[in-house]
Write a protein that holds these residues in place. Structure first.
Motif, PDB file in Angstrom:
ATOM      1  N   GLU A 124       0.022 -54.775   2.727  1.00  0.00           N
ATOM      2  CA  GLU A 124      -1.159 -54.428   1.940  1.00  0.00           C
ATOM      3  C   GLU A 124      -0.812 -54.179   0.468  1.00  0.00           C
ATOM      4  N   GLY A 125       0.485 -54.154   0.150  1.00  0.00           N
ATOM      5  CA  GLY A 125       0.909 -53.992  -1.237  1.00  0.00           C
ATOM      6  C   GLY A 125       1.327 -52.593  -1.622  1.00  0.00           C
ATOM      7  N   MET A 126       1.542 -51.697  -0.647  1.00  0.00           N
ATOM      8  CA  MET A 126       1.957 -50.337  -0.964  1.00  0.00           C
ATOM      9  C   MET A 126       3.395 -50.324  -1.468  1.00  0.00           C
ATOM     10  N   ASN A 127       3.657 -49.532  -2.497  1.00  0.00           N
ATOM     11  CA  ASN A 127       4.974 -49.449  -3.107  1.00  0.00           C
ATOM     12  C   ASN A 127       5.987 -48.825  -2.129  1.00  0.00           C
ATOM     13  N   PRO A 128       7.135 -49.497  -1.864  1.00  0.00           N
ATOM     14  CA  PRO A 128       8.116 -48.984  -0.896  1.00  0.00           C
ATOM     15  C   PRO A 128       8.650 -47.596  -1.246  1.00  0.00           C
ATOM     16  N   LEU A 129       8.964 -47.370  -2.533  1.00  0.00           N
ATOM     17  CA  LEU A 129       9.510 -46.072  -2.929  1.00  0.00           C
ATOM     18  C   LEU A 129       8.482 -44.960  -2.821  1.00  0.00           C
ATOM     19  N   VAL A 130       7.205 -45.295  -3.020  1.00  0.00           N
ATOM     20  CA  VAL A 130       6.138 -44.313  -2.838  1.00  0.00           C
ATOM     21  C   VAL A 130       6.040 -43.916  -1.370  1.00  0.00           C
ATOM     22  N   ILE A 131       6.169 -44.896  -0.482  1.00  0.00           N
ATOM     23  CA  ILE A 131       6.160 -44.605   0.962  1.00  0.00           C
ATOM     24  C   ILE A 131       7.294 -43.650   1.311  1.00  0.00           C
ATOM     25  N   ILE A 132       8.500 -43.958   0.815  1.00  0.00           N
ATOM     26  CA  ILE A 132       9.668 -43.122   1.120  1.00  0.00           C
ATOM     27  C   ILE A 132       9.461 -41.703   0.606  1.00  0.00           C
ATOM     28  N   THR A 133       8.952 -41.576  -0.622  1.00  0.00           N
ATOM     29  CA  THR A 133       8.731 -40.252  -1.216  1.00  0.00           C
ATOM     30  C   THR A 133       7.722 -39.447  -0.417  1.00  0.00           C
ATOM     31  N   TYR A 134       6.612 -40.075  -0.073  1.00  0.00           N
ATOM     32  CA  TYR A 134       5.562 -39.375   0.673  1.00  0.00           C
ATOM     33  C   TYR A 134       6.023 -38.969   2.077  1.00  0.00           C
ATOM     34  N   ARG A 135       6.699 -39.887   2.773  1.00  0.00           N
ATOM     35  CA  ARG A 135       7.101 -39.584   4.153  1.00  0.00           C
ATOM     36  C   ARG A 135       8.153 -38.473   4.185  1.00  0.00           C
ATOM     37  N   LEU A 136       9.052 -38.445   3.200  1.00  0.00           N
ATOM     38  CA  LEU A 136      10.051 -37.385   3.140  1.00  0.00           C
ATOM     39  C   LEU A 136       9.416 -36.047   2.759  1.00  0.00           C
ATOM     40  N   SER A 137       8.412 -36.087   1.898  1.00  0.00           N
ATOM     41  CA  SER A 137       7.697 -34.852   1.531  1.00  0.00           C
ATOM     42  C   SER A 137       6.954 -34.284   2.728  1.00  0.00           C
ATOM     43  N   VAL A 138       6.274 -35.156   3.489  1.00  0.00           N
ATOM     44  CA  VAL A 138       5.562 -34.723   4.697  1.00  0.00           C
ATOM     45  C   VAL A 138       6.545 -34.142   5.700  1.00  0.00           C
ATOM     46  N   SER A 139       7.687 -34.798   5.849  1.00  0.00           N
ATOM     47  CA  SER A 139       8.709 -34.325   6.780  1.00  0.00           C
ATOM     48  C   SER A 139       9.208 -32.936   6.411  1.00  0.00           C
ATOM     49  N   CYS A 140       9.461 -32.718   5.122  1.00  0.00           N
ATOM     50  CA  CYS A 140       9.949 -31.417   4.658  1.00  0.00           C
ATOM     51  C   CYS A 140       8.929 -30.312   4.923  1.00  0.00           C
ATOM     52  N   VAL A 141       7.657 -30.578   4.582  1.00  0.00           N
ATOM     53  CA  VAL A 141       6.593 -29.592   4.793  1.00  0.00           C
ATOM     54  C   VAL A 141       6.403 -29.310   6.282  1.00  0.00           C
ATOM     55  N   PHE A 142       6.555 -30.344   7.116  1.00  0.00           N
ATOM     56  CA  PHE A 142       6.382 -30.196   8.563  1.00  0.00           C
ATOM     57  C   PHE A 142       7.528 -29.402   9.198  1.00  0.00           C
ATOM     58  N   LEU A 143       8.750 -29.669   8.771  1.00  0.00           N
ATOM     59  CA  LEU A 143       9.925 -29.053   9.411  1.00  0.00           C
ATOM     60  C   LEU A 143      10.261 -27.663   8.879  1.00  0.00           C
ATOM     61  N   ALA A 144       9.902 -27.377   7.632  1.00  0.00           N
ATOM     62  CA  ALA A 144      10.297 -26.104   7.011  1.00  0.00           C
ATOM     63  C   ALA A 144       9.852 -24.881   7.813  1.00  0.00           C
ATOM     64  N   PRO A 145       8.571 -24.762   8.206  1.00  0.00           N
ATOM     65  CA  PRO A 145       8.179 -23.587   8.995  1.00  0.00           C
ATOM     66  C   PRO A 145       8.820 -23.544  10.380  1.00  0.00           C
ATOM     67  N   ILE A 146       9.016 -24.730  10.998  1.00  0.00           N
ATOM     68  CA  ILE A 146       9.682 -24.769  12.307  1.00  0.00           C
ATOM     69  C   ILE A 146      11.111 -24.263  12.180  1.00  0.00           C
ATOM     70  N   ALA A 147      11.812 -24.730  11.141  1.00  0.00           N
ATOM     71  CA  ALA A 147      13.196 -24.304  10.919  1.00  0.00           C
ATOM     72  C   ALA A 147      13.277 -22.817  10.625  1.00  0.00           C
ATOM     73  N   PHE A 148      12.313 -22.301   9.865  1.00  0.00           N
ATOM     74  CA  PHE A 148      12.347 -20.888   9.473  1.00  0.00           C
ATOM     75  C   PHE A 148      12.211 -19.972  10.692  1.00  0.00           C
ATOM     76  N   PHE A 149      11.275 -20.266  11.571  1.00  0.00           N
ATOM     77  CA  PHE A 149      11.028 -19.399  12.727  1.00  0.00           C
ATOM     78  C   PHE A 149      11.966 -19.704  13.897  1.00  0.00           C
ATOM     79  N   TRP A 150      12.285 -20.980  14.113  1.00  0.00           N
ATOM     80  CA  TRP A 150      13.065 -21.367  15.282  1.00  0.00           C
ATOM     81  C   TRP A 150      14.541 -20.994  15.142  1.00  0.00           C
ATOM     82  N   GLU A 151      15.077 -21.107  13.923  1.00  0.00           N
ATOM     83  CA  GLU A 151      16.512 -20.935  13.723  1.00  0.00           C
ATOM     84  C   GLU A 151      16.864 -19.738  12.841  1.00  0.00           C
ATOM     85  N   ARG A 152      15.921 -18.825  12.640  1.00  0.00           N
ATOM     86  CA  ARG A 152      16.177 -17.728  11.703  1.00  0.00           C
ATOM     87  C   ARG A 152      17.247 -16.755  12.188  1.00  0.00           C
ATOM     88  N   ASN A 153      17.416 -16.629  13.509  1.00  0.00           N
ATOM     89  CA  ASN A 153      18.400 -15.669  14.026  1.00  0.00           C
ATOM     90  C   ASN A 153      19.818 -16.235  14.088  1.00  0.00           C
TER      91      ASN A 153
END
Length: 313
Positions: free
Chosen positions: A34-63
């Motif tokens: 569809e013409g989406m920029n590859p680097l934009v895809i990479i940036t967005y998917r990594l940002s979503v991943s970070c936001v998704f995993l950060a709270p899980i990591a904080f509570f799951w592995e805090r001890n």
């Protein structure tokens, strides 16, 4: 029974991870068309991943989370370079300048390259006097042979397409050849170099991850930090190569779905699983499942998206 189930967990995890990667690859293929920029895809998917995993990591592995030192941060920064931003960029660049099939051959070479790179570091050993050592050598030869076959031999199509589809495909191929003939050799060379660099980076990530797993054995936290660094690296790379702000606008539900799914699952849970498998079974074991992604993608591509499949592939 408990020991047997524990031994099978990495195998089952890698099968599910590769299936998720196959779905992500198909979604990425659609939005790239569809013409989406590859680097934009990479940036967005990594940002979503970070936001998704950060709270899980904080509570799951805090001890049980060890101290985050500057040295570990440097390892995670390199992990982001080798595993997310630069590797994905070079692979996408290689696909654009060569072909998807040619790029698949390099991806299938990742187990061999990882195995060879692991030998000097003592992460793998080969004893040709035992069956296990001979199996490793045989597996290496088969992997190289398969990659060469995939690259050099196409063969006849296994499925018949309608005359209109065949005519359209023939017209498209001839048009592309006419338009791109003068620059084919130059772009092909650039694409091959990009794929070689991407393969070396991706193989290096497995070795680096085995070291990170020992020094910082928290898969959710390490993946969250890695994707955070990767998002920044990809954003800088994207802004330096494209000056148009319009490329950052997501258009349609398919692009939104691709970014969210590839971020939460592809760059999030799958990388957590990969890190866990590297920790449990080593880098070569985890890398050896790479060709399975292509097989699973083909199983979805052929019946649903009607992609052509030839004997060689």
């Amino acid at each position: 029974m408990k020991m047997n189930s524990e031994a099978w967990k990495p195998f089952v995890a890698m099968v599910f991870i590769d299936f998720a990667f196959a779905v992500v690859n198909i979604l990425l293929k659609k939005v790239l068309q569809e013409g989406m920029n590859p680097l934009v895809i990479i940036t967005y998917r990594l940002s979503v991943s970070c936001v998704f995993l950060a709270p899980i990591a904080f509570f799951w592995e805090r001890n049980g989370r060890p101290k985050l030192t500057f040295r570990i941060l440097c390892y995670l920064f390199l992990s982001a370079l080798f595993g997310t931003s630069l590797t994905q960029y070079f692979y996408l660049l290689g696909i654009q300048d060569t072909s998807a099939t040619f790029a698949c051959a390099f991806i299938n070479m990742v187990p061999v390259v990882t195995f060879i790179m692991a030998l000097p570091f003592g992460l793998e050993t080969v004893n040709i006097k035992c069956n296990r050592g001979r199996a490793k050598i045989l597996g290496t030869v088969v992997c190289i042979g398969g990659a060469l076959l995939l690259t050099l031999y196409k063969g006849k199509p296994l499925f018949n397409y309608s005359q209109s589809e065949a005519a359209a495909a023939s017209h498209m191929v001839s048009a592309v050849k006419q338009n791109s003939a003068p620059r084919n050799t130059e772009r092909w060379t650039t694409g091959v170099i990009a794929l070689i660099v991407g393969t070396l980076f991706w193989s290096s990530w497995f070795l680096l991850q085995s070291k990170i797993g020992k020094k910082y054995p928290c898969q959710y936290s390490s993946t969250a930090i890695m994707t955070f660094f990767g998002a920044i690296q990809s954003a800088v790379l994207s802004l330096s190569t494209s000056q148009h702000s319009s490329v950052w606008i997501l258009k349609g539900n398919m692009q939104i779905l691709t970014v969210v799914f590839s971020g939460m699952v592809g760059s999030g849970l799958c990388f957590v699983g990969l890190s866990w498998c590297v920790k449990k079974k080593g880098p070569v074991f985890t890398a050896s499942f790479s060709p399975l992604v292509q097989i699973m993608a083909a199983m979805i591509d052929i019946p649903i998206l009607h992609e052509p499949l030839h004997v060689g592939r």
